[in-house]
Write a protein that holds these residues in place. Structure first.
Motif, PDB file in Angstrom:
ATOM      1  N   LEU A 100       0.823  -1.207   0.000  1.00  0.00           N
ATOM      2  CA  LEU A 100       0.000   0.000   0.000  1.00  0.00           C
ATOM      3  C   LEU A 100       0.860   1.262   0.000  1.00  0.00           C
ATOM      4  CD1 LEU A 100      -2.998  -0.685   2.414  1.00  0.00           C
ATOM      5  CD2 LEU A 100      -3.132   0.141   0.070  1.00  0.00           C
ATOM      6  N   ALA A 101       1.884   1.250   0.819  1.00  0.00           N
ATOM      7  CA  ALA A 101       2.775   2.415   0.877  1.00  0.00           C
ATOM      8  C   ALA A 101       3.470   2.635  -0.463  1.00  0.00           C
ATOM      9  CB  ALA A 101       3.807   2.221   1.984  1.00  0.00           C
ATOM     10  N   GLN A 102       3.871   1.526  -1.114  1.00  0.00           N
ATOM     11  CA  GLN A 102       4.533   1.637  -2.418  1.00  0.00           C
ATOM     12  C   GLN A 102       3.565   2.164  -3.477  1.00  0.00           C
ATOM     13  OE1 GLN A 102       5.949  -2.088  -3.952  1.00  0.00           O
ATOM     14  NE2 GLN A 102       7.304  -1.139  -5.442  1.00  0.00           N
ATOM     15  N   LEU A 103       2.329   1.656  -3.483  1.00  0.00           N
ATOM     16  CA  LEU A 103       1.337   2.131  -4.438  1.00  0.00           C
ATOM     17  C   LEU A 103       0.988   3.596  -4.212  1.00  0.00           C
ATOM     18  CD1 LEU A 103      -1.023  -0.978  -4.508  1.00  0.00           C
ATOM     19  CD2 LEU A 103       0.269  -0.077  -6.457  1.00  0.00           C
ATOM     20  N   GLU A 104       0.895   3.983  -2.950  1.00  0.00           N
ATOM     21  CA  GLU A 104       0.603   5.381  -2.642  1.00  0.00           C
ATOM     22  C   GLU A 104       1.705   6.294  -3.163  1.00  0.00           C
ATOM     23  OE1 GLU A 104      -0.468   8.149   1.279  1.00  0.00           O
ATOM     24  OE2 GLU A 104      -0.113   6.004   1.489  1.00  0.00           O
ATOM     25  N   ARG A 105       2.926   5.833  -3.040  1.00  0.00           N
ATOM     26  CA  ARG A 105       4.064   6.602  -3.542  1.00  0.00           C
ATOM     27  C   ARG A 105       4.043   6.660  -5.074  1.00  0.00           C
ATOM     28  NH1 ARG A 105       7.285   4.347  -0.319  1.00  0.00           N
ATOM     29  NH2 ARG A 105       8.065   2.727  -1.739  1.00  0.00           N
ATOM     30  N   ARG A 106       3.706   5.537  -5.732  1.00  0.00           N
ATOM     31  CA  ARG A 106       3.648   5.502  -7.189  1.00  0.00           C
ATOM     32  C   ARG A 106       2.529   6.416  -7.711  1.00  0.00           C
ATOM     33  NH1 ARG A 106       6.759   5.301 -10.038  1.00  0.00           N
ATOM     34  NH2 ARG A 106       5.717   4.247 -11.770  1.00  0.00           N
ATOM     35  N   ILE A 107       1.380   6.391  -7.033  1.00  0.00           N
ATOM     36  CA  ILE A 107       0.268   7.254  -7.449  1.00  0.00           C
ATOM     37  C   ILE A 107       0.659   8.726  -7.344  1.00  0.00           C
ATOM     38  CG2 ILE A 107      -2.043   8.031  -6.789  1.00  0.00           C
ATOM     39  CD1 ILE A 107      -2.650   5.099  -6.050  1.00  0.00           C
ATOM     40  N   ARG A 108       1.339   9.060  -6.273  1.00  0.00           N
ATOM     41  CA  ARG A 108       1.777  10.450  -6.086  1.00  0.00           C
ATOM     42  C   ARG A 108       2.746  10.868  -7.195  1.00  0.00           C
ATOM     43  NH1 ARG A 108       2.777   9.901  -1.161  1.00  0.00           N
ATOM     44  NH2 ARG A 108       5.017   9.502  -1.300  1.00  0.00           N
ATOM     45  N   ASP A 109       3.583   9.919  -7.653  1.00  0.00           N
ATOM     46  CA  ASP A 109       4.560  10.242  -8.711  1.00  0.00           C
ATOM     47  C   ASP A 109       3.907  10.327 -10.094  1.00  0.00           C
ATOM     48  OD1 ASP A 109       6.547  10.279  -6.814  1.00  0.00           O
ATOM     49  OD2 ASP A 109       7.197   8.212  -7.189  1.00  0.00           O
ATOM     50  N   VAL A 110       2.874   9.498 -10.310  1.00  0.00           N
ATOM     51  CA  VAL A 110       2.278   9.411 -11.646  1.00  0.00           C
ATOM     52  C   VAL A 110       1.189  10.469 -11.859  1.00  0.00           C
ATOM     53  CG1 VAL A 110       0.911   7.900 -13.153  1.00  0.00           C
ATOM     54  CG2 VAL A 110       2.859   6.972 -11.889  1.00  0.00           C
ATOM     55  N   GLU A 111       0.530  10.929 -10.789  1.00  0.00           N
ATOM     56  CA  GLU A 111      -0.595  11.856 -10.928  1.00  0.00           C
ATOM     57  C   GLU A 111      -0.286  13.084 -11.790  1.00  0.00           C
ATOM     58  OE1 GLU A 111      -3.717  11.398  -7.215  1.00  0.00           O
ATOM     59  OE2 GLU A 111      -1.872  12.561  -6.916  1.00  0.00           O
ATOM     60  N   PRO A 112       0.893  13.718 -11.671  1.00  0.00           N
ATOM     61  CA  PRO A 112       1.154  14.890 -12.524  1.00  0.00           C
ATOM     62  C   PRO A 112       1.147  14.581 -14.014  1.00  0.00           C
ATOM     63  CG  PRO A 112       2.687  14.823 -10.670  1.00  0.00           C
ATOM     64  CD  PRO A 112       1.965  13.515 -10.690  1.00  0.00           C
ATOM     65  N   TRP A 113       1.387  13.323 -14.406  1.00  0.00           N
ATOM     66  CA  TRP A 113       1.422  12.977 -15.837  1.00  0.00           C
ATOM     67  C   TRP A 113       0.025  12.722 -16.384  1.00  0.00           C
ATOM     68  CZ3 TRP A 113       6.084  13.807 -17.811  1.00  0.00           C
ATOM     69  CH2 TRP A 113       7.206  13.711 -16.970  1.00  0.00           C
ATOM     70  N   GLY A 114      -0.943  12.578 -15.485  1.00  0.00           N
ATOM     71  CA  GLY A 114      -2.300  12.340 -15.945  1.00  0.00           C
ATOM     72  C   GLY A 114      -2.539  10.897 -16.314  1.00  0.00           C
ATOM     73  N   GLU A 115      -3.740  10.631 -16.855  1.00  0.00           N
ATOM     74  CA  GLU A 115      -4.128   9.286 -17.264  1.00  0.00           C
ATOM     75  C   GLU A 115      -3.544   8.974 -18.646  1.00  0.00           C
ATOM     76  OE1 GLU A 115      -5.718   5.559 -17.363  1.00  0.00           O
ATOM     77  OE2 GLU A 115      -5.701   6.947 -15.654  1.00  0.00           O
ATOM     78  N   PHE A 116      -2.804   7.890 -18.745  1.00  0.00           N
ATOM     79  CA  PHE A 116      -2.205   7.510 -20.022  1.00  0.00           C
ATOM     80  C   PHE A 116      -2.013   5.996 -20.045  1.00  0.00           C
ATOM     81  CE2 PHE A 116       1.365   7.922 -17.185  1.00  0.00           C
ATOM     82  CZ  PHE A 116       2.161   6.851 -17.511  1.00  0.00           C
ATOM     83  N   SER A 117      -1.816   5.492 -21.250  1.00  0.00           N
ATOM     84  CA  SER A 117      -1.464   4.083 -21.417  1.00  0.00           C
ATOM     85  C   SER A 117      -0.516   3.983 -22.600  1.00  0.00           C
ATOM     86  CB  SER A 117      -2.714   3.224 -21.673  1.00  0.00           C
ATOM     87  OG  SER A 117      -3.390   3.662 -22.843  1.00  0.00           O
ATOM     88  N   PHE A 118       0.351   2.985 -22.583  1.00  0.00           N
ATOM     89  CA  PHE A 118       1.349   2.822 -23.638  1.00  0.00           C
ATOM     90  C   PHE A 118       0.731   2.093 -24.830  1.00  0.00           C
ATOM     91  CE2 PHE A 118       3.932   3.280 -19.805  1.00  0.00           C
ATOM     92  CZ  PHE A 118       4.806   4.281 -20.206  1.00  0.00           C
ATOM     93  N   LEU A 186      -2.560   5.513 -14.329  1.00  0.00           N
ATOM     94  CA  LEU A 186      -3.042   6.036 -13.051  1.00  0.00           C
ATOM     95  C   LEU A 186      -4.287   5.287 -12.588  1.00  0.00           C
ATOM     96  CD1 LEU A 186      -2.557   8.202 -10.903  1.00  0.00           C
ATOM     97  CD2 LEU A 186      -4.011   9.751 -12.235  1.00  0.00           C
ATOM     98  N   SER A 187      -5.185   4.977 -13.496  1.00  0.00           N
ATOM     99  CA  SER A 187      -6.405   4.248 -13.124  1.00  0.00           C
ATOM    100  C   SER A 187      -6.068   2.840 -12.638  1.00  0.00           C
ATOM    101  CB  SER A 187      -7.366   4.180 -14.313  1.00  0.00           C
ATOM    102  OG  SER A 187      -6.746   3.540 -15.429  1.00  0.00           O
ATOM    103  N   GLN A 188      -5.087   2.209 -13.274  1.00  0.00           N
ATOM    104  CA  GLN A 188      -4.676   0.865 -12.828  1.00  0.00           C
ATOM    105  C   GLN A 188      -4.053   0.919 -11.436  1.00  0.00           C
ATOM    106  OE1 GLN A 188      -2.207   0.065 -16.314  1.00  0.00           O
ATOM    107  NE2 GLN A 188      -3.526  -1.675 -16.856  1.00  0.00           N
ATOM    108  N   LEU A 189      -3.255   1.926 -11.178  1.00  0.00           N
ATOM    109  CA  LEU A 189      -2.654   2.078  -9.851  1.00  0.00           C
ATOM    110  C   LEU A 189      -3.726   2.288  -8.789  1.00  0.00           C
ATOM    111  CD1 LEU A 189       0.424   4.339 -10.703  1.00  0.00           C
ATOM    112  CD2 LEU A 189       0.482   1.951  -9.947  1.00  0.00           C
TER     113      LEU A 189
END
Length: 597
Positions: A100-118, A186-189
């Motif tokens: 949970l702590a790792q996911l929370e950190r990843r969400i915080r890092d990814v949020e500025p990039w917005g919703e995207f997929s490769f 971001l939605s997957q996270l």
């Protein structure tokens, strides 16, 4: 205060009844077993399945934030199932918290990039996305020539730049190294975070459900350790053919109870008095109010069986020394309030009750010395007030405080020597301590009685004391010239301790020094907070309050450490050095373990 007289007990029975006898002796709970044969150390361990893992499982359940009503009847309890469940729950719960702590950190890092997929590489011409977090001050350093890039987000301090390129751009293409965003959108996270949060709730509920077994598990652990203790005791008896002998030390006043126990078990019993060759354990016995002194004494050194019990003196002197070091009525009253609020946490055991009682006396002593020195959180009471009239000592009067602390040191060391002399069996052991007492008292009289009759009596007392120490330097018989020379050497060697008594008395100066330091630091904190309040109008009052709270908290912490360390050190180093002759081993009764949660 006394050292309980002991007697050696020999229980003789049939070998087939040994297990029953050991369990009865463990239930009796007042025998200190004497090994008659060596036992293998590995057999001291708790049996398999009831050892460290079960202890860890019990700790995990007892420390649970939400506790269920405990099951007290163990009919449905399966140790081999509950212990692995509890340990697996602990492992899974901690892993889930980390995830949970790792996911929370990843969400915080990814949020500025917005919703995207490769997208598939073929769809974008085999190009890849490369992410950069560029400080706003370095945006102008980016050369846009030949680059396909987009600023997807921008805040007050940085810009979030995405660069499109088949290969990773060279390090000098951007003013900062690239960042790793990961492959999850971001939605997957957020979805994974939600799943982990639900899993964590399920694990917490499972832990809560398992807490109902904590009492039964504790009982099983206590019973397992009791069996282990009996197993070892069985290996340390003397077995001959069909007969075994169990030997132990016991209280002398329990002889009749042991005889009744032996009669009920069909055992033969023999009692031996303590001989000069024996080295019995030491069992201290004090009044209910002085029991805390036993813990202080045992913390450093258990006196020998033939020595004396210093528990009461150490207890009282430790309380006095602690109060002199803390020496602030405000601190004492505040900590008394804290003890009162948390008093129930000390009630789980006899040791906790003794510690609570001693802690209360320590704070009362701190308050009393604080009143005597006129210190209330470092503030002196107003002149002419009632509290000002109670002030009888001035910590800044070096001459007076030096005389007081040196007097306390001399009295403490003289008391140690006097008790040692009272309990001595030989002339040397009796008169040497008396000689050192005269030396200490004579030195104090010389220092305090300047220009009085004591200034004359003091040196005489010192000389008489040194003569006693030298003459009774040992109990060696003088029956030849060589033995006479050795007796003189013994006397000179004994006189060498004059350096020790001088330094030990001076060591009590720490009481004054630490008390003055604590009071001075409290005054400095108050002065600093007052200056901050005046220097910064308005918000200065908040800063001043913060400085007061943090500063006095630090001072209280330092006072507690100094009071415990130095207050105890003066007893176990200086006092024991002059008061105790032998070090003994504590009396450890062979008894069943209590179940505590």
């Amino acid at each position: 205060m006394t050292i309980v007289p002991l007697v050696k007990v020999n229980l003789i029975g049939i070998l087939d009844d040994k297990d029953k006898v050991l369990e009865a002796a463990q239930t009796f709970g007042s025998l200190h077993l004497i090994p008659l044969s060596s036992a293998q150390k590995e057999l001291e361990a708790v049996p398999e399945g009831l050892g460290r893992e079960a202890v860890e499982a019990l700790r995990w359940l007892v420390e649970g934030p939400v506790q269920r009503r405990p099951v007290t009847v163990s009919d449905d309890f399966d140790l081999e199932t509950i212990v692995p469940q509890a340990l697996q729950n602990r492992k899974a719960l901690k892993a889930c918290q980390d995830r949970l702590a790792q996911l929370e950190r990843r969400i915080r890092d990814v949020e500025p990039w917005g919703e995207f997929s490769f997208s598939d590489l073929a769809e974008i011409g085999d190009n890849r996305l490369w992410f950069y977090v560029v400080p706003n001050g370095k945006i102008d350093l980016i050369d846009p020539a030949g680059k396909i890039m987009e600023i997807v987000h921008r805040d007050k301090y940085r810009a979030y730049v995405v660069l499109l390129s088949p290969e990773e751009p060279p390090s000098d293409a951007m003013p900062v190294p690239r960042v790793h965003v990961g492959t999850l959108s971001l939605s997957q996270l957020h979805h994974r975070y939600e799943q982990a949060a639900i899993e964590l709730e399920d694990l917490e509920l499972e832990r809560q459900s398992l807490t109902k077994w904590r009492y039964v598990l504790a009982q099983n652990l206590a019973a397992a350790r009791d069996r282990s203790a009996r197993h070892r005791a069985g290996l340390e008896t003397a077995d001959r053919e069909r007969v075994f002998v169990l030997q132990a030390w016991a209280r002398k006043d329990q002889v009749s109870e042991i005889e009744d126990l032996a009669g009920a078990l069909g055992l033969a019993v023999l009692f031996d008095q303590v001989s000069d060759k024996d080295k019995p354990p030491t069992l201290l016995q004090n009044t209910h109010s002085m029991e805390g002194g036993e813990d202080l004494v045992a913390f450093y050194q258990t006196p020998g069986y033939r020595d004396w019990d210093p528990s009461a003196i150490v207890y009282v002197s430790f309380i006095i020394f602690f109060g002199m070091i803390m020496t602030d009525a405000g601190y004492g009253l505040l900590l008394l309030l804290v003890l009162f609020l948390f008093r129930k946490r000390f009630g789980g055991s006899e040791l906790g009750t003794r510690m609570l009682r001693m802690s209360a006396w320590l704070m009362i002593s701190t308050t009393a010395f604080g009143i005597a020195t006129g210190s209330y959180f470092g503030i002196a009471p107003p002149q002419g007030s009632f509290l000002a009239h109670l002030k009888i000592l001035d910590l800044k009067d070096v001459d007076v405080m030096m005389k007081i602390t040196l007097t306390i040191g001399v009295v403490h060391i003289v008391l140690a020597n006097t008790m040692r002399a009272i309990n001595a069996k030989t002339p040397s052991a009796r008169f040497q301590p008396l000689g050192w007492s005269l030396v200490a008292l004579g030195g104090l009289a010389t220092f305090l009685g300047q220009a009085t009759l004591f200034a004359t009596i003091g040196p005489v007392s010192v000389v008489v004391g040194l003569l006693l120490v030298g003459f009774f330097g040992s109990d060696r018989m003088v029956d030849s010239v060589s033995s006479g020379g050795l007796r003189v050497f013994d006397g000179l060697a004994a006189l060498a301790r004059i350096v020790n008594i001088f330094s030990d008395v001076l060591s009590y100066m720490r009481l004054f020094a630490l008390g003055l330091a604590a009071a001075s630091l409290a005054e400095t904190i108050n002065s600093l907070s007052g200056q901050l309040n005046q220097a910064v109008p308005g918000i200065g009052i908040l800063i001043a309050i913060l400085v007061l709270a943090i500063g006095h908290a630090i001072n209280i912490g330092l006072g507690l450490i100094a009071g415990c360390v130095h207050g105890l050190r003066l007893n176990v180093i200086e006092f024991f050095n002059w008061g105790l002759k032998d070090e003994g081993k504590p009396f450890r009764p062979f008894k069943k373990e209590e179940t505590r949660l």
